[in-house]
Write a protein that holds these residues in place. Structure first.
Motif, short mmCIF file in Angstrom:
data_model
loop_
_atom_site.label_atom_id
_atom_site.label_comp_id
_atom_site.label_asym_id
_atom_site.label_seq_id
_atom_site.Cartn_x
_atom_site.Cartn_y
_atom_site.Cartn_z
N THR A 1 -26.50 -15.24 -16.04
CA THR A 1 -27.22 -15.54 -17.27
C THR A 1 -28.17 -14.40 -17.64
O THR A 1 -28.28 -14.03 -18.81
CB THR A 1 -28.00 -16.86 -17.14
OG1 THR A 1 -27.08 -17.90 -16.80
CG2 THR A 1 -28.70 -17.23 -18.43
N SER A 2 -28.84 -13.83 -16.65
CA SER A 2 -29.73 -12.69 -16.91
C SER A 2 -28.95 -11.53 -17.52
O SER A 2 -29.43 -10.87 -18.45
CB SER A 2 -30.41 -12.24 -15.62
OG SER A 2 -31.26 -13.25 -15.14
N THR A 3 -27.76 -11.26 -17.00
CA THR A 3 -26.91 -10.19 -17.53
C THR A 3 -26.53 -10.50 -18.97
O THR A 3 -26.55 -9.60 -19.84
CB THR A 3 -25.65 -10.01 -16.65
OG1 THR A 3 -26.06 -9.69 -15.33
CG2 THR A 3 -24.74 -8.92 -17.20
N LYS A 4 -26.20 -11.75 -19.27
CA LYS A 4 -25.86 -12.14 -20.65
C LYS A 4 -27.06 -11.92 -21.58
O LYS A 4 -26.90 -11.47 -22.72
CB LYS A 4 -25.43 -13.61 -20.70
CG LYS A 4 -24.05 -13.86 -20.14
CD LYS A 4 -23.70 -15.33 -20.22
CE LYS A 4 -22.36 -15.59 -19.57
NZ LYS A 4 -22.01 -17.02 -19.57
N MET A 5 -28.25 -12.23 -21.09
CA MET A 5 -29.46 -12.04 -21.90
C MET A 5 -29.69 -10.55 -22.19
O MET A 5 -30.00 -10.18 -23.31
CB MET A 5 -30.67 -12.64 -21.20
CG MET A 5 -30.68 -14.13 -21.18
SD MET A 5 -32.14 -14.74 -20.30
CE MET A 5 -31.80 -16.48 -20.27
N ILE A 6 -29.53 -9.72 -21.16
CA ILE A 6 -29.71 -8.29 -21.36
C ILE A 6 -28.69 -7.76 -22.34
O ILE A 6 -29.02 -6.98 -23.25
CB ILE A 6 -29.64 -7.54 -20.00
CG1 ILE A 6 -30.86 -7.90 -19.15
CG2 ILE A 6 -29.54 -6.03 -20.21
CD1 ILE A 6 -30.77 -7.47 -17.71
N ASP A 7 -27.44 -8.19 -22.21
CA ASP A 7 -26.39 -7.78 -23.16
C ASP A 7 -26.74 -8.23 -24.58
O ASP A 7 -26.55 -7.50 -25.54
CB ASP A 7 -25.03 -8.34 -22.75
CG ASP A 7 -24.47 -7.68 -21.51
OD1 ASP A 7 -24.95 -6.58 -21.14
OD2 ASP A 7 -23.56 -8.28 -20.89
N TRP A 8 -27.26 -9.45 -24.71
CA TRP A 8 -27.64 -9.99 -26.03
C TRP A 8 -28.74 -9.13 -26.65
O TRP A 8 -28.71 -8.82 -27.83
CB TRP A 8 -28.09 -11.44 -25.88
CG TRP A 8 -28.35 -12.12 -27.18
CD1 TRP A 8 -27.48 -12.86 -27.91
CD2 TRP A 8 -29.59 -12.13 -27.91
NE1 TRP A 8 -28.09 -13.34 -29.04
CE2 TRP A 8 -29.38 -12.90 -29.08
CE3 TRP A 8 -30.85 -11.58 -27.71
CZ2 TRP A 8 -30.38 -13.13 -30.02
CZ3 TRP A 8 -31.83 -11.79 -28.64
CH2 TRP A 8 -31.59 -12.55 -29.78
#
Length: 96
Positions: free
Chosen positions: A87-94
């Motif tokens: 989820t953290s990776t998805k947030m950074i990508d977002w």
């Protein structure tokens, strides 16, 4: 700005800075606990990821201060500190 904070804002030169900048065109992402915004801020805070918390807390308070300093900025809350790696990776990508 809350009138109670005017003296502190003046001391920190925030009042002077605000003469030319109220956050127009700025996005502030708060990577913290996924707290809810204060009721008066619910229309100015975006939460692009599922909000699992239903209370106010640290992020709520930080968001309120940011809102006083840059009231025209876009505010986004993300539960980064309690998220798993995926989820953290998805947030950074977002954010990128």
């Amino acid at each position: 700005m809350l009138k109670e904070n005017k003296e502190l804002f003046d001391f920190a030169n925030i009042s002077l800075w605000q003469q030319d900048n109220l956050g127009e065109g700025t996005t502030v992402v708060l990577l913290d606990d996924y707290d809810l915004p204060h009721q008066y801020m619910k229309d100015v805070v975006e939460t692009p990821f599922k909000n699992e918390k239903s209370d106010t807390g640290h992020c709520t308070a930080v968001g309120a201060v940011v809102y006083q300093i840059v009231p025209n900025a876009k505010l986004i809350y993300m539960n980064f500190t309690r998220s798993n790696r995926e989820t953290s990776t998805k947030m950074i990508d977002w954010i990128i």
